[in-house]
Design a protein around this motif. Structure first.
Motif, PDB file in Angstrom:
ATOM      1  N   ILE A   1      -1.717  26.168  -8.518  1.00 15.87           N
ATOM      2  CA  ILE A   1      -0.802  26.379  -7.394  1.00 15.87           C
ATOM      3  C   ILE A   1      -1.618  26.755  -6.150  1.00 15.87           C
ATOM      4  O   ILE A   1      -2.470  27.649  -6.227  1.00 15.87           O
ATOM      5  N   PRO A   2      -1.386  26.110  -5.001  1.00 18.98           N
ATOM      6  CA  PRO A   2      -2.141  26.446  -3.787  1.00 18.98           C
ATOM      7  C   PRO A   2      -1.994  27.923  -3.420  1.00 18.98           C
ATOM      8  O   PRO A   2      -0.911  28.502  -3.539  1.00 18.98           O
ATOM      9  N   LEU A   3      -3.085  28.516  -2.983  1.00 19.04           N
ATOM     10  CA  LEU A   3      -3.121  29.951  -2.715  1.00 19.04           C
ATOM     11  C   LEU A   3      -2.877  30.247  -1.238  1.00 19.04           C
ATOM     12  O   LEU A   3      -3.563  29.722  -0.366  1.00 19.04           O
ATOM     13  N   ILE A   4      -1.880  31.087  -0.975  1.00 17.64           N
ATOM     14  CA  ILE A   4      -1.663  31.623   0.365  1.00 17.64           C
ATOM     15  C   ILE A   4      -2.483  32.901   0.461  1.00 17.64           C
ATOM     16  O   ILE A   4      -2.253  33.861  -0.285  1.00 17.64           O
ATOM     17  N   ARG A   5      -3.433  32.914   1.355  1.00 15.60           N
ATOM     18  CA  ARG A   5      -4.374  34.024   1.441  1.00 15.60           C
ATOM     19  C   ARG A   5      -3.739  35.295   2.021  1.00 15.60           C
ATOM     20  O   ARG A   5      -2.848  35.229   2.878  1.00 15.60           O
TER      21      ARG A   5
ATOM     22  N   ILE B   1       3.796  39.572  17.085  1.00  8.48           N
ATOM     23  CA  ILE B   1       3.649  38.764  15.880  1.00  8.48           C
ATOM     24  C   ILE B   1       4.677  37.647  15.868  1.00  8.48           C
ATOM     25  O   ILE B   1       5.845  37.849  16.195  1.00  8.48           O
ATOM     26  N   LYS B   2       4.234  36.478  15.539  1.00 12.37           N
ATOM     27  CA  LYS B   2       5.104  35.326  15.336  1.00 12.37           C
ATOM     28  C   LYS B   2       4.828  34.844  13.919  1.00 12.37           C
ATOM     29  O   LYS B   2       3.860  34.143  13.676  1.00 12.37           O
ATOM     30  N   ALA B   3       5.654  35.280  12.993  1.00 10.74           N
ATOM     31  CA  ALA B   3       5.380  35.035  11.577  1.00 10.74           C
ATOM     32  C   ALA B   3       6.395  34.077  10.986  1.00 10.74           C
ATOM     33  O   ALA B   3       7.512  33.922  11.494  1.00 10.74           O
ATOM     34  N   ILE B   4       6.003  33.436   9.897  1.00 12.64           N
ATOM     35  CA  ILE B   4       6.947  32.660   9.104  1.00 12.64           C
ATOM     36  C   ILE B   4       6.770  33.042   7.641  1.00 12.64           C
ATOM     37  O   ILE B   4       5.693  33.460   7.213  1.00 12.64           O
ATOM     38  N   LEU B   5       7.864  32.906   6.903  1.00 17.81           N
ATOM     39  CA  LEU B   5       7.810  33.057   5.462  1.00 17.81           C
ATOM     40  C   LEU B   5       7.629  31.669   4.860  1.00 17.81           C
ATOM     41  O   LEU B   5       8.097  30.679   5.428  1.00 17.81           O
ATOM     42  N   SER B   6       6.935  31.579   3.752  1.00 18.65           N
ATOM     43  CA  SER B   6       6.826  30.274   3.101  1.00 18.65           C
ATOM     44  C   SER B   6       8.221  29.837   2.649  1.00 18.65           C
ATOM     45  O   SER B   6       9.077  30.670   2.341  1.00 18.65           O
ATOM     46  N   PRO B   7       8.492  28.530   2.639  1.00 20.46           N
ATOM     47  CA  PRO B   7       9.853  28.037   2.367  1.00 20.46           C
ATOM     48  C   PRO B   7      10.423  28.520   1.041  1.00 20.46           C
ATOM     49  O   PRO B   7       9.763  28.447   0.004  1.00 20.46           O
ATOM     50  N   ASP B   8      11.656  28.975   1.095  1.00 23.82           N
ATOM     51  CA  ASP B   8      12.338  29.523  -0.074  1.00 23.82           C
ATOM     52  C   ASP B   8      13.023  28.398  -0.846  1.00 23.82           C
ATOM     53  O   ASP B   8      14.247  28.307  -0.897  1.00 23.82           O
ATOM     54  N   CYS B   9      12.217  27.541  -1.446  1.00 27.75           N
ATOM     55  CA  CYS B   9      12.755  26.414  -2.213  1.00 27.75           C
ATOM     56  C   CYS B   9      13.523  26.939  -3.435  1.00 27.75           C
ATOM     57  O   CYS B   9      13.078  27.865  -4.102  1.00 27.75           O
TER      58      CYS B   9
ATOM     59  N   ALA C   1      -0.983  29.896  11.486  1.00 28.64           N
ATOM     60  CA  ALA C   1       0.240  30.689  11.422  1.00 28.64           C
ATOM     61  C   ALA C   1       0.018  31.972  10.616  1.00 28.64           C
ATOM     62  O   ALA C   1      -0.822  32.016   9.712  1.00 28.64           O
ATOM     63  N   TYR C   2       0.782  32.997  10.957  1.00 30.13           N
ATOM     64  CA  TYR C   2       0.806  34.223  10.161  1.00 30.13           C
ATOM     65  C   TYR C   2       1.871  34.010   9.087  1.00 30.13           C
ATOM     66  O   TYR C   2       3.072  34.070   9.365  1.00 30.13           O
ATOM     67  N   VAL C   3       1.441  33.737   7.869  1.00 26.00           N
ATOM     68  CA  VAL C   3       2.359  33.354   6.788  1.00 26.00           C
ATOM     69  C   VAL C   3       2.501  34.491   5.786  1.00 26.00           C
ATOM     70  O   VAL C   3       1.510  35.029   5.283  1.00 26.00           O
ATOM     71  N   ILE C   4       3.748  34.829   5.503  1.00 27.28           N
ATOM     72  CA  ILE C   4       4.065  35.826   4.481  1.00 27.28           C
ATOM     73  C   ILE C   4       4.648  35.084   3.285  1.00 27.28           C
ATOM     74  O   ILE C   4       5.643  34.361   3.430  1.00 27.28           O
ATOM     75  N   PRO C   5       4.054  35.206   2.105  1.00 31.01           N
ATOM     76  CA  PRO C   5       4.572  34.472   0.948  1.00 31.01           C
ATOM     77  C   PRO C   5       5.981  34.921   0.571  1.00 31.01           C
ATOM     78  O   PRO C   5       6.229  36.123   0.398  1.00 31.01           O
TER      79      PRO C   5
ATOM     80  N   ASN D   1       6.534  25.519  -2.112  1.00 31.43           N
ATOM     81  CA  ASN D   1       6.559  26.766  -1.344  1.00 31.43           C
ATOM     82  C   ASN D   1       5.146  27.150  -0.909  1.00 31.43           C
ATOM     83  O   ASN D   1       4.884  27.407   0.278  1.00 31.43           O
ATOM     84  N   ARG D   2       4.237  27.188  -1.852  1.00 30.07           N
ATOM     85  CA  ARG D   2       2.871  27.627  -1.550  1.00 30.07           C
ATOM     86  C   ARG D   2       2.097  26.576  -0.746  1.00 30.07           C
ATOM     87  O   ARG D   2       1.307  26.924   0.130  1.00 30.07           O
ATOM     88  N   ALA D   3       2.318  25.293  -1.058  1.00 28.39           N
ATOM     89  CA  ALA D   3       1.594  24.238  -0.351  1.00 28.39           C
ATOM     90  C   ALA D   3       1.920  24.248   1.135  1.00 28.39           C
ATOM     91  O   ALA D   3       1.026  24.179   1.992  1.00 28.39           O
ATOM     92  N   ILE D   4       3.204  24.358   1.463  1.00 27.56           N
ATOM     93  CA  ILE D   4       3.588  24.373   2.872  1.00 27.56           C
ATOM     94  C   ILE D   4       3.180  25.681   3.525  1.00 27.56           C
ATOM     95  O   ILE D   4       2.737  25.704   4.680  1.00 27.56           O
ATOM     96  N   GLY D   5       3.282  26.790   2.784  1.00 25.32           N
ATOM     97  CA  GLY D   5       2.807  28.065   3.324  1.00 25.32           C
ATOM     98  C   GLY D   5       1.326  28.016   3.641  1.00 25.32           C
ATOM     99  O   GLY D   5       0.886  28.453   4.712  1.00 25.32           O
ATOM    100  N   TYR D   6       0.545  27.487   2.705  1.00 26.74           N
ATOM    101  CA  TYR D   6      -0.897  27.354   2.944  1.00 26.74           C
ATOM    102  C   TYR D   6      -1.159  26.432   4.132  1.00 26.74           C
ATOM    103  O   TYR D   6      -2.034  26.704   4.964  1.00 26.74           O
TER     104      TYR D   6
END
Length: 235
Positions: free
Chosen positions: A30-34, A95-103, A133-137, A121-126
């Motif tokens: 699974i792609p890793l959101i850092r 801060i302008k943040a997004i959450l990874s998509p809630d599939c 982007a500032y991404v929150i999983p 979810n993780r692929a698009i977040g990554y």
């Protein structure tokens, strides 16, 4: 008519361009959101389709809606790079943040489908994170097969998220039945044990009995869901 023509995503390796340069987590890859360098708490979370109702840079965009409402993001994430990723320096004041998509992870769906939605979810977040982007999983679990090791050697629902970081979860609609409540509580316990997050953003109600055992383990921040907010007159 939608401006996008739906494509067969498996024809090009599940949009392999999304995970260029990514690290992959676990047996399932699974792609890793850092974990971000700074753990910053958004002032609010607004649904994707309501994001233009606020001008604040401190608000995070979440995807707590039917998947069809943010299908353009799932089908053509590149169309939103300018909006999600071009931003000033991220600070606690800006801060302008997004959450990874809630599939959706429906418990009655085949495990393969649930894993596919965790992957997306993780692929698009990554993908957005890799573009600045500032991404929150956003963490979501389905049936017990996703948050236990009953079948898989790892808890699939939590792959692609680093430990001791910031995560988001949603509670809206998760307590309609006794079965819903059971799986939410069991999944929450598994998430806290697996990820040991420092900050947990909760979109929706935060029942004291459900969350009480974990309040000393992490900082929990509750945000009213949009429906409750509108009914209360807070838009």
């Amino acid at each position: 008519m939608s401006k996008h023509k739906r494509k067969a995503i498996i024809d090009d390796g599940m949009n392999s361009e999304l995970v260029y340069g990514a690290d992959f987590d676990g047996y399932l890859g699974i792609p890793l959101i850092r974990k971000p360098d700074k753990l910053i708490i958004p002032a609010d979370i607004v649904p994707f389709t309501k994001r233009n109702r606020t001008n604040s840079e401190k608000v995070a965009v979440g995807f707590y809606e039917m998947d069809t409402e943010f299908s353009d993001v799932l089908i053509s994430p590149a169309d939103y790079i300018e909006e999600f990723c071009k931003q000033p320096l991220v600070t606690p004041e800006n801060i302008k943040a997004i959450l990874s998509p809630d599939c959706s992870l429906y418990r009655d769906a085949p495990l393969s489908v649930q894993i596919s939605n965790i992957y997306r979810n993780r692929a698009i977040g990554y993908y957005y994170q890799s573009h600045g982007a500032y991404v929150i999983p956003q963490v979501r679990w389905g049936n017990a097969l996703t948050y236990t090791t009953q079948v898989l050697p790892e808890r699939a629902a939590f792959l692609g998220v680093e430990k001791h970081s910031i995560v988001a979860i949603g509670t809206y609609g998760c307590f309609k039945t006794r079965d819903d409540k059971y799986h939410f509580e069991a999944g929450l316990a598994a998430m806290m044990d697996t990820l040991e997050p420092k900050i947990v953003l909760v979109y929706g109600s935060m029942n004291e009995k459900v969350f009480g055992p974990y309040l000393k383990s992490a900082q929990f921040i509750a945000y009213p869901d949009w429906i409750t907010r509108v009914k209360g007159g807070d838009r």
